[in-house]
Scaffold this active site. Structure first.
Site, PDB file in Angstrom:
ATOM      1  N   ALA A  75       0.833  -1.200   0.000  1.00 29.57           N
ATOM      2  CA  ALA A  75       0.000   0.000   0.000  1.00 29.57           C
ATOM      3  C   ALA A  75       0.870   1.253   0.000  1.00 29.57           C
ATOM      4  O   ALA A  75       1.935   1.276   0.608  1.00 29.57           O
ATOM      5  CB  ALA A  75      -0.921   0.015   1.213  1.00 29.57           C
ATOM      6  N   ILE A  76       0.375   2.263  -0.680  1.00 31.03           N
ATOM      7  CA  ILE A  76       0.980   3.591  -0.726  1.00 31.03           C
ATOM      8  C   ILE A  76      -0.108   4.580  -0.311  1.00 31.03           C
ATOM      9  O   ILE A  76      -1.267   4.437  -0.711  1.00 31.03           O
ATOM     10  CB  ILE A  76       1.482   3.934  -2.155  1.00 31.03           C
ATOM     11  CG1 ILE A  76       2.502   2.906  -2.655  1.00 31.03           C
ATOM     12  CG2 ILE A  76       2.038   5.353  -2.214  1.00 31.03           C
ATOM     13  CD1 ILE A  76       3.847   2.922  -1.973  1.00 31.03           C
ATOM     14  N   GLU A 108      -2.731 -12.400  -4.033  1.00 31.92           N
ATOM     15  CA  GLU A 108      -4.130 -12.261  -4.389  1.00 31.92           C
ATOM     16  C   GLU A 108      -4.415 -10.777  -4.553  1.00 31.92           C
ATOM     17  O   GLU A 108      -3.888  -9.960  -3.800  1.00 31.92           O
ATOM     18  CB  GLU A 108      -5.061 -12.818  -3.309  1.00 31.92           C
ATOM     19  CG  GLU A 108      -5.074 -14.329  -3.204  1.00 31.92           C
ATOM     20  CD  GLU A 108      -4.019 -14.868  -2.250  1.00 31.92           C
ATOM     21  OE1 GLU A 108      -3.825 -16.093  -2.221  1.00 31.92           O
ATOM     22  OE2 GLU A 108      -3.372 -14.074  -1.533  1.00 31.92           O
ATOM     23  N   ASN A 113      -9.482  -4.365  -8.807  1.00 29.68           N
ATOM     24  CA  ASN A 113      -8.317  -3.490  -8.630  1.00 29.68           C
ATOM     25  C   ASN A 113      -7.406  -3.527  -9.864  1.00 29.68           C
ATOM     26  O   ASN A 113      -6.306  -4.079  -9.840  1.00 29.68           O
ATOM     27  CB  ASN A 113      -7.551  -3.865  -7.362  1.00 29.68           C
ATOM     28  CG  ASN A 113      -6.549  -2.819  -6.954  1.00 29.68           C
ATOM     29  OD1 ASN A 113      -6.205  -1.925  -7.721  1.00 29.68           O
ATOM     30  ND2 ASN A 113      -6.057  -2.933  -5.728  1.00 29.68           N
ATOM     31  N   TYR A 120       1.399  -5.399 -11.132  1.00 31.77           N
ATOM     32  CA  TYR A 120       1.938  -6.754 -10.998  1.00 31.77           C
ATOM     33  C   TYR A 120       2.320  -7.344 -12.352  1.00 31.77           C
ATOM     34  O   TYR A 120       3.320  -8.060 -12.471  1.00 31.77           O
ATOM     35  CB  TYR A 120       0.941  -7.651 -10.266  1.00 31.77           C
ATOM     36  CG  TYR A 120       0.501  -7.102  -8.926  1.00 31.77           C
ATOM     37  CD1 TYR A 120       1.369  -6.366  -8.118  1.00 31.77           C
ATOM     38  CD2 TYR A 120      -0.793  -7.282  -8.473  1.00 31.77           C
ATOM     39  CE1 TYR A 120       0.962  -5.848  -6.897  1.00 31.77           C
ATOM     40  CE2 TYR A 120      -1.210  -6.772  -7.248  1.00 31.77           C
ATOM     41  CZ  TYR A 120      -0.330  -6.049  -6.472  1.00 31.77           C
ATOM     42  OH  TYR A 120      -0.740  -5.538  -5.268  1.00 31.77           O
TER      43      TYR A 120
END
Length: 150
Positions: A75-76, A108, A113, A120
């Site tokens: 997360a950012i 996952e 998203n 990825y």
């Protein structure tokens, strides 16, 4: 764009700042206790924080078991997204995994998203399956993505 960005191992005293990132990034954020357990008790867990001028703006976790690795969280902070910081943090972790002898990396990701899936894919991860009703907050499916690193 920004001043000095550093990535380093997450320490216990980082948990409060990491929780700030967690709470604004996920519908069902992890608790303080979960992070403490990961950092103190889980011998397979490796967590890193990204700092910008001494402020934690992101973090990532990875579990490594023998030659397999699983990304737990990445997360950012929303105000820092769109500046390739997630890409830098994820790339750092992939390089770390390779140095640790990891052959396969998986994770996952929410079916909805698309930005994360795009990130990825830049690292060679491909969809390998679906985990039905994986997310407890709304029953959304997760796409399992993986890549062979070696």
């Amino acid at each position: 764009m920004m001043a000095k960005v550093t990535i380093r191992k997450m320490l216990v005293f980082d948990v409060n700042q990491v929780l700030d990132v967690e709470r604004v990034s996920f519908r069902t954020p992890w608790t303080t206790d979960i992070f403490y357990q990961e950092l103190i008790d889980n011998k397979h867990a490796h967590y890193f924080v990204m700092e910008l001028d001494d402020k934690i703006v992101g973090y990532i976790g990875i579990w490594i078991v023998i030659d397999d690795a699983q990304i737990t969280n990445v997360a950012i902070l929303p105000d820092y997204r769109g500046n390739k910081l997630g890409e830098k943090l994820f790339g750092y972790t992939v390089q770390y995994a390779v140095k640790m002898g990891v052959k396969r990396l998986s994770l996952e990701v929410r079916e909805s998203n698309s930005p994360a899936q795009g990130l990825y894919k830049k690292f060679g991860l491909v969809a390998g399956g679906i985990r039905k009703n994986y997310y407890t907050d709304n029953g959304e499916d997760a796409i399992v993505m993986w890549v062979n690193l070696i």
